[in-house]
Design a protein around this motif. Structure first.
Motif, short mmCIF file in Angstrom:
data_model
loop_
_atom_site.label_atom_id
_atom_site.label_comp_id
_atom_site.label_asym_id
_atom_site.label_seq_id
_atom_site.Cartn_x
_atom_site.Cartn_y
_atom_site.Cartn_z
N ASN A 144 13.76 -20.54 -37.73
CA ASN A 144 13.14 -19.95 -38.76
C ASN A 144 11.52 -19.18 -38.25
OD1 ASN A 144 13.00 -22.09 -40.37
ND2 ASN A 144 11.76 -24.06 -39.57
N GLY A 145 12.06 -18.40 -38.70
CA GLY A 145 11.85 -16.74 -38.74
C GLY A 145 9.94 -17.54 -38.17
N SER A 146 9.49 -17.96 -39.23
CA SER A 146 8.10 -17.75 -38.92
C SER A 146 7.78 -19.13 -36.48
CB SER A 146 7.41 -19.26 -39.94
OG SER A 146 7.76 -20.50 -39.56
N ASP A 147 8.10 -18.98 -36.99
CA ASP A 147 8.98 -19.94 -35.40
C ASP A 147 8.61 -18.73 -34.15
OD1 ASP A 147 8.18 -22.26 -36.41
OD2 ASP A 147 9.76 -23.19 -36.60
N PHE A 148 9.30 -17.86 -34.23
CA PHE A 148 9.58 -17.24 -33.63
C PHE A 148 8.83 -16.54 -32.40
CE2 PHE A 148 9.84 -12.32 -31.64
CZ PHE A 148 10.89 -12.69 -30.69
N HIS A 149 7.84 -17.14 -32.52
CA HIS A 149 6.55 -16.29 -31.53
C HIS A 149 6.74 -17.13 -30.46
CE1 HIS A 149 4.28 -19.24 -34.43
NE2 HIS A 149 3.38 -19.12 -33.30
N GLN A 150 7.32 -18.82 -31.16
CA GLN A 150 6.87 -19.61 -30.03
C GLN A 150 7.50 -20.08 -29.45
OE1 GLN A 150 3.91 -22.18 -32.57
NE2 GLN A 150 5.63 -23.30 -33.62
N ARG A 151 8.85 -20.02 -29.89
CA ARG A 151 10.55 -20.88 -29.42
C ARG A 151 10.46 -20.47 -28.51
NH1 ARG A 151 13.76 -23.63 -33.88
NH2 ARG A 151 14.48 -23.93 -31.43
N ARG A 152 10.95 -21.79 -27.46
CA ARG A 152 11.59 -21.93 -26.55
C ARG A 152 13.14 -22.79 -26.32
NH1 ARG A 152 7.79 -22.58 -22.22
NH2 ARG A 152 6.19 -22.61 -23.10
N CYS A 153 13.43 -22.36 -25.70
CA CYS A 153 15.03 -22.50 -25.62
C CYS A 153 15.36 -23.80 -25.63
CB CYS A 153 15.89 -21.54 -24.25
SG CYS A 153 18.38 -22.31 -24.31
N PRO A 154 16.65 -24.29 -26.32
CA PRO A 154 16.77 -26.14 -26.57
C PRO A 154 17.69 -26.54 -25.56
CG PRO A 154 18.14 -24.87 -28.51
CD PRO A 154 17.10 -23.38 -27.59
N LYS A 155 18.41 -25.08 -24.34
CA LYS A 155 19.49 -25.54 -23.46
C LYS A 155 18.70 -25.94 -22.27
CE LYS A 155 23.80 -24.29 -21.62
NZ LYS A 155 24.50 -23.22 -21.57
N CYS A 156 17.79 -24.73 -22.08
CA CYS A 156 16.75 -24.61 -20.48
C CYS A 156 15.99 -25.00 -20.51
CB CYS A 156 18.09 -23.86 -20.29
SG CYS A 156 16.87 -22.16 -20.52
N ASP A 157 14.87 -25.08 -21.33
CA ASP A 157 13.62 -24.98 -21.93
C ASP A 157 12.77 -26.28 -22.26
OD1 ASP A 157 11.13 -24.36 -20.34
OD2 ASP A 157 10.55 -22.90 -22.29
N GLY A 158 13.70 -27.27 -22.93
CA GLY A 158 13.15 -28.05 -23.93
C GLY A 158 12.48 -27.96 -24.75
N GLY A 159 13.34 -26.75 -25.72
CA GLY A 159 12.99 -26.28 -26.98
C GLY A 159 13.59 -27.70 -28.33
N MET A 160 12.88 -27.04 -28.84
CA MET A 160 13.71 -27.97 -30.69
C MET A 160 14.41 -27.64 -30.53
SD MET A 160 10.92 -29.91 -31.05
CE MET A 160 11.67 -30.41 -33.21
N PRO A 161 15.54 -28.39 -30.77
CA PRO A 161 17.45 -28.19 -31.30
C PRO A 161 17.21 -27.13 -32.32
CG PRO A 161 16.64 -30.19 -31.76
CD PRO A 161 15.44 -29.85 -31.74
N GLY A 162 17.87 -25.58 -31.82
CA GLY A 162 17.88 -25.19 -33.73
C GLY A 162 19.18 -25.55 -34.34
N LEU A 163 18.36 -24.60 -35.46
CA LEU A 163 18.96 -25.03 -37.22
C LEU A 163 20.91 -24.08 -37.31
CD1 LEU A 163 15.86 -23.32 -38.68
CD2 LEU A 163 16.64 -25.91 -38.27
#
Length: 65
Positions: free
Chosen positions: A46-65
């Motif tokens: 989501n565009g509103s999440d850009f500033h806080q996103r972490r990579c879902p593959k290598c950095d433990g972020g939430m799965p992508g849409l």
């Protein structure tokens, strides 16, 4: 507002803004790419999440849409 090519504090680059609806407050899905060393994973968020996103593959972020 974030512009194409911007990098957030977690080294995620904004590649493009889509016309597809996201899942949060009428947001649109943005394509992000991880710029961390040896990753390069591309995913949607989501565009509103850009500033806080972490990579879902290598950095433990939430799965992508």
């Amino acid at each position: 507002m974030a512009e194409l090519g911007d990098l957030n504090r977690n080294n995620q680059r904004l590649l493009r803004k889509s016309t597809f609806r996201g899942t949060d407050h009428n947001q649109f899905i943005w394509a992000l790419q991880c710029e961390r060393e040896n990753c390069g994973h591309v995913y949607g968020a989501n565009g509103s999440d850009f500033h806080q996103r972490r990579c879902p593959k290598c950095d433990g972020g939430m799965p992508g849409l």
